[in-house]
Scaffold this motif. Structure first.
Motif, short mmCIF file in Angstrom:
data_model
loop_
_atom_site.label_atom_id
_atom_site.label_comp_id
_atom_site.label_asym_id
_atom_site.label_seq_id
_atom_site.Cartn_x
_atom_site.Cartn_y
_atom_site.Cartn_z
N ILE A 1 0.84 -1.20 0.00
CA ILE A 1 0.00 0.00 0.00
C ILE A 1 0.88 1.25 0.00
O ILE A 1 0.69 2.18 -0.79
N GLU A 2 1.88 1.26 0.87
CA GLU A 2 2.79 2.42 0.94
C GLU A 2 3.52 2.62 -0.37
O GLU A 2 3.67 3.75 -0.84
N LEU A 3 3.98 1.52 -0.94
CA LEU A 3 4.73 1.60 -2.20
C LEU A 3 3.87 2.20 -3.31
O LEU A 3 4.29 3.13 -4.01
N ILE A 4 2.66 1.67 -3.45
CA ILE A 4 1.78 2.15 -4.53
C ILE A 4 1.51 3.64 -4.36
O ILE A 4 1.63 4.43 -5.31
N ILE A 5 1.17 4.04 -3.14
CA ILE A 5 0.87 5.46 -2.91
C ILE A 5 2.10 6.31 -3.20
O ILE A 5 2.03 7.31 -3.91
N HIS A 6 3.23 5.89 -2.68
CA HIS A 6 4.46 6.66 -2.88
C HIS A 6 4.79 6.80 -4.36
O HIS A 6 5.13 7.89 -4.83
N GLU A 7 4.67 5.72 -5.09
CA GLU A 7 5.07 5.76 -6.51
C GLU A 7 4.09 6.55 -7.36
O GLU A 7 4.50 7.22 -8.31
N ILE A 8 2.83 6.50 -7.02
CA ILE A 8 1.87 7.31 -7.78
C ILE A 8 2.05 8.78 -7.40
O ILE A 8 2.13 9.66 -8.26
N ARG A 9 2.15 9.03 -6.10
CA ARG A 9 2.27 10.41 -5.60
C ARG A 9 3.48 11.12 -6.20
O ARG A 9 3.44 12.31 -6.48
N ASN A 10 4.54 10.41 -6.41
CA ASN A 10 5.76 11.03 -6.91
C ASN A 10 5.98 10.80 -8.40
O ASN A 10 7.08 10.97 -8.91
N ALA A 11 4.91 10.44 -9.09
CA ALA A 11 4.93 10.26 -10.55
C ALA A 11 6.00 9.28 -11.00
O ALA A 11 6.64 9.47 -12.04
N LYS A 12 6.22 8.22 -10.22
CA LYS A 12 7.23 7.22 -10.59
C LYS A 12 6.68 6.26 -11.65
O LYS A 12 7.44 5.65 -12.38
N ILE A 13 5.37 6.08 -11.67
CA ILE A 13 4.79 5.13 -12.63
C ILE A 13 4.49 5.85 -13.94
O ILE A 13 4.64 5.30 -15.02
N GLY A 14 4.06 7.07 -13.83
CA GLY A 14 3.73 7.87 -15.01
C GLY A 14 3.18 9.21 -14.54
O GLY A 14 3.11 9.49 -13.35
#
Ligand code: G4P
Length: 286
Positions: free
Chosen positions: A261-274
């Protein structure tokens, strides 16, 4: 900093911002380009009223540019002057001054006809916490002005900052509250980092983010995590696949869902996925 907004704070913030607005010719309403609608204060029109308005869609670097254009048209139709910028990297700053000139042109022409001397355009920034108000002020000022803290309303002892040849900006922004009532808006505010905790459950935020990506960017999501999960699979299967791929496991080889959960939020929040815009105009009643 987490702020708790109470009705008393809200009334005070609104009053203080309204008071400061009397000093300016134009308002810079700052919003997050990823959620140009959800990151607006619910009473903003009531606060700003008829004053010329430049809507600054900030954090352009993390938003979907096609969606952003649609939001710019939306704000233009309302009679505002939208500009999309990336304050953090100093991109689009000139557009702000240009838009301010356009937005106040009529007013200054009227003043000229009355025989008033030309003077600098006065502006202030207004927005909810974390949309980038301090970052923008610092970039426009070409120096670091102490962040006043996300205290509601406007902090006293303000100064004017000279911006370019034609603009003066108040060095403290007006801080207003976000929309709390709507659950979906809460999740959007959380996934973009506008509200960091407490108000929404992080598992719901992660699920919201995952579902948004599944619906709008399925291939990108799979490629990012190097997983192949069918679109119709349950969210738990996605969590499992992501957790295993990233090695987020507890003893007994169980997936550590909190870590996922933390990973997904962090990566979306910081535009790591797109780079995404979560307010999709055609899916909203605006
Ligand atoms: P506020 O005054 O409206 O509360 O917002 P502030 O300027 O403190 O900005 C909130 C966060 O947003 C900061 O990140 C800031 O760097 C980031 N930010 C502001 N403008 C932009 C932008 O155009 N693009 C991107 N990508 N980020 C932006 P932070 O993580 O809280 O701090 P820091 O790690 O950057 O120091």
């Amino acid at each position: 900093m987490v702020i708790q907004w109470y009705p008393g704070h809200m009334a005070k913030a609104k009053r203080e911002v309204a008071e400061q607005l009397k000093k300016v010719d134009v308002v810079f309403e700052l919003v997050d380009a990823r959620i140009p609608y959800s990151s607006r204060n619910p009473m903003i029109d009531d606060v700003i009223q008829q004053k010329p308005r430049v809507v600054i869609l900030n954090k352009k670097d993390m938003a979907n540019l096609k969606e952003l254009e649609k939001w710019e048209s939306y704000f233009k139709e309302k009679g505002y002057y939208p500009v999309a910028i990336d304050a953090k990297h100093g991109k689009g700053l000139k557009l702000v001054e240009q838009a301010a000139i356009k937005a106040t042109q009529e007013k200054f022409e009227r003043e000229k006809k009355k025989g008033l001397k030309p003077r600098a355009i006065r502006a202030m920034i207004v927005g909810i916490p974390n949309v980038g108000k301090s970052t923008l002020i610092n970039k426009l000022a070409h120096k670091s002005i102490a962040k006043t803290g996300n205290t509601p309303g406007v902090t006293k002892q303000q100064q004017w900052i000279k911006v370019g040849n034609s603009l003066q900006l108040l060095d403290t922004p007006g801080i207003l509250w976000p929309k709390f009532e709507d659950q979906l808006v809460g999740k959007k505010l959380s996934i973009t980092g506008a509200i960091k905790d407490s108000i929404v459950h992080l598992d719901e935020v992660a699920i919201y983010g995952l579902e948004f990506l599944k619906t709008h960017h399925y291939e990108g999501l799979k490629n990012h995590y190097k997983i192949d999960v069918p679109i119709e699979a349950e969210n738990i299967e996605w969590f499992d696949a992501i957790g295993r791929r990233r090695g987020l496991l507890r003893s007994g080889n169980e997936v550590d869902y909190e870590a996922v959960i933390e990973l997904i939020i962090h990566e979306i929040r910081n535009a790591k996925i797109g780079t995404y815009t979560f307010d999709v105009i055609k899916e909203m009643e605006v």
